[in-house]
Enzyme design. Structure first.
Site, PDB file in Angstrom:
ATOM      1  N   CYS A   1      53.822  39.976  71.610  1.00  0.00           N
ATOM      2  CA  CYS A   1      53.523  38.801  70.787  1.00  0.00           C
ATOM      3  C   CYS A   1      54.711  37.861  70.866  1.00  0.00           C
ATOM      4  CB  CYS A   1      53.282  39.247  69.342  1.00  0.00           C
ATOM      5  SG  CYS A   1      52.880  37.884  68.241  1.00  0.00           S
ATOM      6  N   LEU A   2      54.423  36.568  71.050  1.00  0.00           N
ATOM      7  CA  LEU A   2      55.518  35.598  71.158  1.00  0.00           C
ATOM      8  C   LEU A   2      56.299  35.486  69.855  1.00  0.00           C
ATOM      9  CD1 LEU A   2      53.718  32.812  73.238  1.00  0.00           C
ATOM     10  CD2 LEU A   2      55.365  34.524  74.039  1.00  0.00           C
TER      11      LEU A   2
ATOM     12  N   GLN B   1      51.587  30.316  64.648  1.00  0.00           N
ATOM     13  CA  GLN B   1      52.838  30.615  65.353  1.00  0.00           C
ATOM     14  C   GLN B   1      53.686  29.355  65.582  1.00  0.00           C
ATOM     15  OE1 GLN B   1      50.581  33.256  68.281  1.00  0.00           O
ATOM     16  NE2 GLN B   1      52.579  34.247  68.213  1.00  0.00           N
TER      17      GLN B   1
ATOM     18  N   HIS C   1      43.686  40.175  68.827  1.00  0.00           N
ATOM     19  CA  HIS C   1      45.095  39.950  68.490  1.00  0.00           C
ATOM     20  C   HIS C   1      45.279  38.571  67.838  1.00  0.00           C
ATOM     21  CE1 HIS C   1      49.560  40.184  69.648  1.00  0.00           C
ATOM     22  NE2 HIS C   1      49.406  38.928  69.269  1.00  0.00           N
ATOM     23  N   GLU C   2      44.654  37.544  68.443  1.00  0.00           N
ATOM     24  CA  GLU C   2      44.845  36.176  67.935  1.00  0.00           C
ATOM     25  C   GLU C   2      44.078  35.955  66.622  1.00  0.00           C
ATOM     26  OE1 GLU C   2      47.181  34.593  69.162  1.00  0.00           O
ATOM     27  OE2 GLU C   2      47.377  35.689  71.044  1.00  0.00           O
TER      28      GLU C   2
ATOM     29  N   GLY D   1      48.426  33.931  74.940  1.00  0.00           N
ATOM     30  CA  GLY D   1      47.644  33.536  73.781  1.00  0.00           C
ATOM     31  C   GLY D   1      48.553  33.057  72.660  1.00  0.00           C
TER      32      GLY D   1
ATOM     33  N   HIS E   1      46.067  37.114  63.839  1.00  0.00           N
ATOM     34  CA  HIS E   1      47.090  36.141  63.413  1.00  0.00           C
ATOM     35  C   HIS E   1      46.530  35.192  62.353  1.00  0.00           C
ATOM     36  CE1 HIS E   1      50.725  36.637  65.748  1.00  0.00           C
ATOM     37  NE2 HIS E   1      50.080  36.692  66.894  1.00  0.00           N
TER      38      HIS E   1
HETATM   39 NI    NI Z   1      50.719  37.351  68.768  1.00  0.00          NI
END
Ligand code: NI
Length: 172
Positions: free
Chosen positions: A94-95, A51, A136-137, A46, A140
């Site tokens: 998380c990236l 990001q 989660h997204e 995701g 963000h």
């Molecule tokens: Ni993340």
């Protein structure tokens, strides 16, 4: 072209509240393409537009199992309409916080409304991994990271580690 870079903590842009998309136009379609490229290259399941440094309410996702066919999904202006009282614990990563994983408790089910890449409205009742990923997204998009849901002690430790790394990288 190489995939766009994914920003990592302590980059302050990760704390921005992203703006709603007014219209799904070519710039949004281009952004979505770049998000999938960066997400698959990472690899991750995701990604939120912020990001890539773009404060827009756009999320890409693919939660298909590793050897199954790809299942790319796009959520534009996603909004949580309902959350279950029942909670679920999932290990999250998380990236933007590479190689850090921790268990997070969240509502087990959510109802989310969103627009697809055509600009059409949808509603989904999500459970399991999809419910976790969506929360989660969407976090963000509001400047919230999964480490905000863990203990302060653990959070401070991970933020310190990445701040040190960023400082070292800046010093060369
Ligand atoms: Ni993340």
């Amino acid at each position: 072209m190489a995939p766009r870079d994914i920003i990592v903590i302590p980059d302050k842009r990760l704390r921005l509240k992203s703006e709603p998309v007014a219209k799904v136009d070519d710039s949004i379609r281009m952004l979505v393409e770049q998000m999938f490229e960066a997400m698959y290259a990472a690899p991750g399941i995701g990604l939120a537009a912020i990001q890539l440094g773009e404060p827009k309410r756009v999320v890409t996702m693919d939660i298909a199992k590793k050897d199954d066919p790809k299942e790319p999904q796009v959520f534009i202006n996603p909004e949580i309409l309902w959350t279950s009282d029942e909670k679920n614990v999932h290990e999250e990563g998380c990236l933007s916080i590479p190689e850090y994983y921790e268990e997070v408790e969240r509502p087990a089910e959510v109802k989310v409304k969103y627009m697809d890449i055509e600009g059409k409205p949808h509603e989904v009742h999500a459970t399991g991994l999809l419910a976790t990923c969506l929360q989660h997204e969407i976090d963000h998009l509001n400047g919230i990271l999964f480490i905000d849901h863990i203990s302060k002690l653990k959070r401070d430790r991970v933020v310190k580690k990445y701040s040190k790394q960023a400082k070292r990288a800046a010093e060369g």
